[in-house]
Design a protein around this motif. Structure first.
Motif, PDB file in Angstrom:
ATOM      1  N   UNK A 112       0.852  -1.210   0.000  1.00  0.00           N
ATOM      2  CA  UNK A 112       0.000   0.000   0.000  1.00  0.00           C
ATOM      3  C   UNK A 112       0.880   1.250   0.000  1.00  0.00           C
ATOM      4  N   UNK A 113       1.729   1.404  -1.009  1.00  0.00           N
ATOM      5  CA  UNK A 113       2.771   2.431  -0.912  1.00  0.00           C
ATOM      6  C   UNK A 113       2.266   3.869  -1.081  1.00  0.00           C
ATOM      7  N   UNK A 118       2.600  11.938  -3.195  1.00  0.00           N
ATOM      8  CA  UNK A 118       1.184  11.634  -2.946  1.00  0.00           C
ATOM      9  C   UNK A 118       0.954  11.631  -1.432  1.00  0.00           C
ATOM     10  N   UNK A 119      -0.296  11.475  -1.044  1.00  0.00           N
ATOM     11  CA  UNK A 119      -0.631  11.699   0.355  1.00  0.00           C
ATOM     12  C   UNK A 119      -1.295  10.483   0.992  1.00  0.00           C
ATOM     13  N   UNK A 141      -1.980   6.803   5.648  1.00  0.00           N
ATOM     14  CA  UNK A 141      -2.988   7.862   5.469  1.00  0.00           C
ATOM     15  C   UNK A 141      -3.995   7.432   4.408  1.00  0.00           C
ATOM     16  N   UNK A 142      -5.260   7.647   4.700  1.00  0.00           N
ATOM     17  CA  UNK A 142      -6.320   7.207   3.783  1.00  0.00           C
ATOM     18  C   UNK A 142      -7.443   8.230   3.692  1.00  0.00           C
ATOM     19  N   UNK A 143      -7.900   8.508   2.481  1.00  0.00           N
ATOM     20  CA  UNK A 143      -9.100   9.321   2.309  1.00  0.00           C
ATOM     21  C   UNK A 143     -10.302   8.443   2.608  1.00  0.00           C
ATOM     22  N   UNK A 151      -9.143   5.544  -2.150  1.00  0.00           N
ATOM     23  CA  UNK A 151      -8.382   4.729  -3.081  1.00  0.00           C
ATOM     24  C   UNK A 151      -8.355   3.308  -2.500  1.00  0.00           C
ATOM     25  N   UNK A 152      -9.354   2.473  -2.871  1.00  0.00           N
ATOM     26  CA  UNK A 152      -9.509   1.158  -2.223  1.00  0.00           C
ATOM     27  C   UNK A 152      -8.250   0.296  -2.296  1.00  0.00           C
TER      28      UNK A 152
END
Ligand SMILES: COC(=O)C(/C=C/C1=C(C)CCCC1(C)C)=C/O[C@H]1C=C(C)C(=O)O1
Ligand SMILES: O=C(O)CCC(=O)C(=O)O
Ligand SMILES: [Fe+2]
Length: 356
Positions: A112-113, A118-119, A141-143, A151-152
């Motif tokens: 899960x890089x 990117x964020x 970090x995940x939206x 971003x699944x």
């Protein structure tokens, strides 16, 4: 955007495995940035807001607690909420899956890089050059909301109940943010209770899990660089056995001592702008510990990207002239995530020259 060259960045947990006595040069801070510890008398800790006292609006204790909230937002930018109504098992479950994730072998986490520039994902956020000092921290970090920011591919499938747990947790934290924004609006006494929730549209919600391994030289490094949050509100969950979060109060870095089952709330840049600086988005950072690791779970709650922001007219007058220009929150988000964390510098994006 030009190609971002960050060089090789070590995974901190892997780095630690060799039990070094020194830390690599890229983590060693200049003298002026190294951790300092101010001690506050017990009577002067960050305010604690008891949400169970804020249910009945006609109650005396409601108004007493509301006044405490106003002081917290104006003078501290931070407070802890207790009796917030979120099931403590849910908080524990979230902590457990996050820990399980960070405990996985590196090859698993690297599925899960977080790519340079990117964020979202697992890695080091906010690194833009090879010269930049690095934080002693691994992050995921995940939206979360709205769905288009998700971003699944970056949501861990191991531990297997990660997604389900984070989704349930996020629903509860979202309700809390909604409630807090109503109370914060009320505490300002000049605007409608729903002013922020109405204005934000479908709020953006993102989560960052910060894992700080023990560090052989905590006196030389930072777990997380000083910054203010680009959100409207941030909700931080921390374990009770380690102190790591520090906030800048009257020029000194003061610790936020964890309280069992409490959540730490801070005012982000959006609320500072909307209130024309009355409520403060305060600079904070994380330090590390020699013997203990530390996990923090952080939710950023922010307006929808299409929202236009600027100080509300109720907070602009001759005594407090307008300090921020109008801007689009999507543009601010892009600006925030493409610059390194550097105190309150990011908010200069919106500052009117000559003010402050
Ligand atoms: C590492 O992440 C952050 O520090 C961060 C980013 C959050 C986001 C995502 C992980 C996914 C996409 C949305 C968003 C940019 C919110 C901080 O969040 C702050 C910064 C801004 C701007 C904001 O709105 O919240
Ligand atoms: O880990 C902490 O206590 C600080 C985290 C933080 O400030 C952040 O993730 O924005
Ligand atoms: Fe933060």
């Amino acid at each position: 955007m030009p190609e971002i060259k960050v060089g090789h960045i070590d995974d901190i947990q892997e780095l630690r495995r060799a039990r070094p006595t020194m830390v690599p040069e890229r983590y060693i801070r200049d003298n002026s940035e190294r951790p300092t510890h101010a001690r506050l008398p017990d009577s002067l800790q960050i305010p604690i807001i008891d949400m169970s006292k804020m249910i009945w609006e006609n109650d005396v204790q409601f108004h007493h607690e509301l006044a405490k909230l106003a002081t917290a937002c104006e003078e501290w930018g931070f407070f802890q909420v207790i009796n917030h109504g979120i099931d403590t098992h849910m908080l524990e479950d979230m902590e457990e899956v996050a820990r399980e994730f960070f405990d996985l072998p590196l090859e698993e986490k690297e599925k899960y890089p977080m790519k340079p520039g990117t964020i979202q994902g697992y890695g080091h956020a906010f690194v833009f050059s090879e010269e930049q000092k690095l934080d002693w921290c691994n992050m995921l970090a995940l939206g979360v909301e709205p769905p288009f920011i998700r971003d699944p591919k970056l949501w861990p499938t191991n531990p297997s109940h990660f997604t389900e747990t984070l989704d349930k947790y996020s629903v509860e934290i979202r309700k809390l943010c909604h409630m807090l924004l109503r109370l914060i609006a009320r505490s300002l006494r000049r605007v409608d209770d729903n002013v922020f929730n109405d204005m934000f549209g479908t709020a953006v919600q993102a989560v960052r899990m910060n894992y700080y391994p023990p560090c052989p030289r905590p006196d030389l490094v930072l777990g997380l660089s000083p910054h203010s949050d680009g959100s409207a509100l941030t909700v931080l969950q921390q374990e009770t056995d380690t102190v790591g979060l520090q906030i800048l109060k009257d020029g000194a870095w003061v610790p936020v001592h964890p309280i069992q089952n409490a959540l730490v709330i801070n005012i982000g840049d959006t609320i500072e702008v909307l209130t024309n600086g009355k409520y403060k988005s305060v600079e904070h950072r994380a330090i590390t510990n020699k013997k203990k690791d530390r996990l923090s779970l952080v939710t950023f709650y922010a307006p929808s990207y299409n929202v236009e922001l600027g100080p509300l007219p109720e907070f602009v007058d001759v005594e407090r002239p307008c300090m921020y220009r109008k801007y689009n929150h999507g543009d601010y988000s892009r600006h925030y995530v493409t610059n390194r964390l550097q105190g309150k510098k990011t908010l200069e994006f919106a500052k009117i020259a000559g003010e402050l």
